[in-house]
Design an enzyme around this catalytic site. Structure first.
Site, PDB file in Angstrom:
ATOM      1  N   GLY A  71       0.694  -1.054  -0.120  1.00 32.10           N
ATOM      2  CA  GLY A  71       0.169  -0.216  -0.175  1.00 32.10           C
ATOM      3  C   GLY A  71       0.884   1.252  -0.021  1.00 32.10           C
ATOM      4  N   THR A  72       1.741   1.349   0.488  1.00 32.69           N
ATOM      5  CA  THR A  72       2.601   2.496   0.825  1.00 32.69           C
ATOM      6  C   THR A  72       3.003   2.965  -0.440  1.00 32.69           C
ATOM      7  OG1 THR A  72       3.027   2.399   3.251  1.00 32.69           O
ATOM      8  CG2 THR A  72       4.780   3.481   1.895  1.00 32.69           C
ATOM      9  N   ASN A 152      -8.794   3.115   8.379  1.00 29.42           N
ATOM     10  CA  ASN A 152      -7.918   1.893   8.976  1.00 29.42           C
ATOM     11  C   ASN A 152      -7.968   1.743  10.515  1.00 29.42           C
ATOM     12  OD1 ASN A 152      -6.340   4.045   8.332  1.00 29.42           O
ATOM     13  ND2 ASN A 152      -4.671   2.960   9.428  1.00 29.42           N
ATOM     14  N   SER A 200      -2.811  -4.350  -0.376  1.00 27.46           N
ATOM     15  CA  SER A 200      -1.960  -5.203   0.317  1.00 27.46           C
ATOM     16  C   SER A 200      -2.434  -6.447   0.541  1.00 27.46           C
ATOM     17  CB  SER A 200      -1.189  -4.600   1.382  1.00 27.46           C
ATOM     18  OG  SER A 200      -0.544  -3.172   1.218  1.00 27.46           O
ATOM     19  N   ALA A 201      -1.524  -7.350   0.015  1.00 33.42           N
ATOM     20  CA  ALA A 201      -2.131  -8.992   0.104  1.00 33.42           C
ATOM     21  C   ALA A 201      -2.163  -9.352   1.728  1.00 33.42           C
ATOM     22  CB  ALA A 201      -1.068  -9.925  -0.624  1.00 33.42           C
ATOM     23  N   HIS A 202      -1.341  -9.014   2.634  1.00 34.27           N
ATOM     24  CA  HIS A 202      -1.470  -9.471   3.849  1.00 34.27           C
ATOM     25  C   HIS A 202      -2.747  -8.785   4.596  1.00 34.27           C
ATOM     26  CE1 HIS A 202       0.244  -5.547   6.286  1.00 34.27           C
ATOM     27  NE2 HIS A 202       0.426  -5.450   4.997  1.00 34.27           N
ATOM     28  N   THR A 238      13.193  -6.921  -9.893  1.00 31.62           N
ATOM     29  CA  THR A 238      12.500  -8.379 -10.020  1.00 31.62           C
ATOM     30  C   THR A 238      11.535  -8.804  -9.310  1.00 31.62           C
ATOM     31  OG1 THR A 238      15.203  -9.130 -10.250  1.00 31.62           O
ATOM     32  CG2 THR A 238      13.497 -10.808  -9.920  1.00 31.62           C
ATOM     33  N   CYS A 328       1.345   1.266  11.988  1.00 29.25           N
ATOM     34  CA  CYS A 328       2.481   2.147  11.658  1.00 29.25           C
ATOM     35  C   CYS A 328       2.919   3.141  12.581  1.00 29.25           C
ATOM     36  CB  CYS A 328       2.182   3.079  10.299  1.00 29.25           C
ATOM     37  SG  CYS A 328       1.710   1.827   8.916  1.00 29.25           S
TER      38      CYS A 328
END
Length: 388
Positions: A71-72, A152, A200-202, A238, A328
């Protein structure tokens, strides 16, 4: 000791099915996707299959999906591109955004002189859409509107359709931080007026360190990270192949389970709220918790007294993981900027409980029992319910 994890807005546990999908790319399928031989081709295929999966689930074209670190990075890419490439010289945001947005917009305001405005926040924590329209109508420069879909910390949901309509009316660029809602609420970008969204996947039981940025095909931007030609020259470096594979698998599972998970998780949230109201005097809920709010978050303010001064610490000592605000900001000794914006003079102690499909009713009962004990225990030491 019983351990209860109720900080799923910070991160979620990895789904075993997601780990299983990732394992081949952590072991034998280790090729660089930019290589032209077979080891590279099989990982390139995995990345592109994941891109197609994400695009299908978001109502996008594969060419509009770019994989990032989360996200960041996605927020920084979108805001930078809007200013540098799309002619935006006026940013409109809110004081209760994620710090990735607040700090990035403040940087461009301070160092590049970009005009920065904050919309008013209503008493229940929602964005004042009349304030937003007034700012758009009165702006003499092209605007970037950057507002999050779900807060959030308090879970309030943005009327993303209405904001999109206003942005279209006033020719503004719209970036919506959807980190808390992708995988939890249906999102179809084909039916939205939005230029950037992200994930964000997490946050939906995928791996950490990987996400995506949707970039509407009608705009052209330059990359934030430069170097190689990965991600069609849009994001050098990569590719995180196993992370990308895990993201796509986690999102697919989340979308397929969404309605059943929503009903179940909402029942946990409402049960915790009910028990707190019944057993904790003077408890307050922050935001529009039982209205237009995300079902995974419940933000609670406890009265400030000798029992609650170290409430997060004491809950941790009992095996209960919760937070006082954004992940955060963990460990920072100040009031949440979101709660401060809603109630500047509030003295209460805010605690964010956030849920996932892995939580249980028994855990809710345990949390309430521990809270009842902590809030009535004899006080020892320096104002804490914990004994040293």
């Amino acid at each position: 000791m019983t351990r209860v994890y109720l900080d799923n807005a910070a991160t979620t546990p990895l789904d075993p099915e997601v780990l299983e999908a990732m394992m081949p790319y952590l072991k034998e399928k280790f090729g660089n996707p930019s290589s032209i031989y077979s080891f590279g081709r099989e990982t390139r295929l995995a990345v592109e299959n994941a891109r197609r999966t994400v695009a299908r689930l978001m109502g996008a074209h594969p060419g509009e999906i770019f994989f990032t670190s989360g996200g960041t990075e996605s927020t920084n890419t979108a805001i930078t591109a809007a200013i540098r490439d799309l002619g935006c010289r006026h940013i409109i945001t809110s004081p209760i955004e994620h710090h990735a947005t607040l700090h990035t917009t403040a940087f461009y305001h301070e160092y590049l002189g970009v005009h920065l405005s904050y919309v008013h926040i209503l008493p229940d924590g929602h964005i004042d859409l009349n304030s937003l329209e007034e700012l758009l109508r009165n702006s003499k420069e092209r605007c970037l509107v950057t507002l999050m879909h779900a807060n959030n910390e308090i879970g309030n949901l943005l009327d993303i359709e209405r904001v999109g309509e206003l942005c279209k009316q006033y020719d503004a660029i719209f970036h919506c931080d959807t980190v808390q809602t992708v995988g939890h609420l249906p999102i179809d970008v084909h039916h939205l007026y939005v230029h950037f969204i992200q994930a964000s996947a997490h946050k939906f039981h995928g791996p950490k360190g990987v996400g995506f940025l949707y970039v509407n095909e009608n705009i052209k931007i330059h990359p934030l990270l430069m170097g190689g030609s990965q991600e069609r020259n849009m994001r050098a470096g990569t590719e995180n192949v196993y992370g990308i594979v895990g993201l796509a698998k986690a999102l697919e599972i989340a979308v397929n389970r969404m309605e059943a998970d929503r009903q179940y998780i909402l029942s946990l949230k409402l049960e915790l709220a009910r028990q707190l109201q019944a057993h904790v005097p003077e408890v307050q809920f922050n935001g529009d918790w039982n209205g237009r709010s995300l079902y995974t978050i419940l933000n609670v303010s406890f009265p400030h007294n000798e029992h609650t001064e170290l409430l997060l610490f004491n809950l941790d000592m009992e095996g209960i993981c919760v937070s006082g605000g954004s992940a955060c900001s963990s460990g920072v000794e100040h009031v949440s900027h979101v709660i401060q914006a809603l109630r500047p003079d509030a003295k209460e102690v805010p605690v964010r409980f956030s849920f996932s499909r892995y939580n249980t009713p028994e855990e809710i009962n345990y949390v309430v029992a521990v809270l009842k004990k902590l809030l009535t225990a004899p006080v020892s030491g320096h104002g804490s319910a914990v004994s040293f």
